[in-house]
Scaffold this motif. Structure first.
Motif, short mmCIF file in Angstrom:
data_model
loop_
_atom_site.label_atom_id
_atom_site.label_comp_id
_atom_site.label_asym_id
_atom_site.label_seq_id
_atom_site.Cartn_x
_atom_site.Cartn_y
_atom_site.Cartn_z
N THR A 3 -8.03 7.18 35.75
CA THR A 3 -6.71 7.00 35.16
C THR A 3 -6.53 5.53 34.81
O THR A 3 -6.68 4.66 35.67
N ARG A 14 -6.09 9.84 31.02
CA ARG A 14 -7.21 10.37 31.80
C ARG A 14 -8.50 10.11 31.04
O ARG A 14 -8.62 10.49 29.88
N ASP A 54 -5.39 14.30 38.02
CA ASP A 54 -4.70 13.12 38.52
C ASP A 54 -3.21 13.36 38.35
O ASP A 54 -2.71 13.47 37.24
N SER A 57 -1.03 11.43 35.70
CA SER A 57 -1.51 11.28 34.34
C SER A 57 -0.70 12.13 33.38
O SER A 57 -0.21 13.20 33.74
N GLU A 62 -6.09 12.45 27.30
CA GLU A 62 -7.46 12.08 27.61
C GLU A 62 -8.12 11.47 26.37
O GLU A 62 -7.89 11.92 25.25
#
Length: 222
Positions: A3, A14, A54, A57, A62
């Motif tokens: 993260t 992420r 996570d 997040s 991502e």
């Protein structure tokens, strides 16, 4: 997953462990995000936990499964500063990087002999956004430490190659703040930057240290 926090919009991203030590583009605002390198043991542990989410997040933020960004954001302005002040500038105007030569600036691609091979350089990203009315506004600023050797000579390979020398976020010194603010006042009309009180305060408050500033992150802006 790792993260990391975007230094511009503060989005929690992420990131796949194999991108540790590299730079990527924030999927929300397009700013450069440096992923810190991990010790081998820590990276191995992260790989084992790869399937676990996570909690803090932002879902869907991502980094894409592509190579990290290798292009400057075309709507932004970029500066390189050293301990004394402004060293180089980049604007999306077809001129490419301009390097300081005495009291003026010259095109770097035609003056490669003037590119310093080493030094304490920082890359300053002046982030601009377009309003609904079509005018531009300065929305934030991010600062990145560059590699101490051969950072500027990378410009010979292309105007975007300097991104390969990014090593992580960094603060600005008093002299560097003064140089950046002088550039902003010279290049942009007042309506572009004067409403961003947090950024102006950051650049004029020579005792305030931060690797960046934006309307989304400054503690005095609601």
């Amino acid at each position: 997953m790792l993260t990391v926090v975007c230094p511009s919009c503060q989005a929690n991203l992420r990131v796949r462990p194999e991108l540790a030590g590299r730079a990527g583009k924030c999927p929300k605002c397009g700013a450069i995000v440096h992923v810190p390198a991990l010790e081998p043991e820590a990276e191995a542990e992260r790989r084992v936990e790869n399937g676990r989410s996570d909690g803090d997040s932002d879902a869907g933020n991502e980094f894409p499964d592509i190579e990290p960004t290798d292009r400057l954001v075309r709507d932004y302005h970029y500066l390189v500063v050293d301990r004394k002040g402004l060293v180089a500038t980049w604007e999306n105007n077809g001129q490419g990087w301009m390097i300081r030569s005495g009291t003026t600036f010259v095109r770097a691609v035609r003056n490669a002999d003037k590119l310093p091979g080493q030094g304490d350089f920082k890359l300053v990203e002046l982030q601009l956004t377009k309003t609904e009315e079509g005018s531009h506004r300065l929305k934030g600023l991010a600062v990145y430490q560059l590699a101490p050797r051969y950072a500027l000579t990378r410009i010979e390979r292309g105007e975007d190659a300097i991104l390969q020398a990014v090593r992580g976020p960094a603060p600005l010194s008093k002299e560097q703040k003064t140089a950046v603010f002088a550039y902003i006042r010279e290049k942009f009309m007042r309506p572009i930057w004067e409403d961003h009180a947090a950024l102006v305060d950051y650049l004029t408050n020579l005792d305030y240290h931060s690797p960046g500033i934006s309307l989304h992150t400054h503690p005095f802006v609601t």
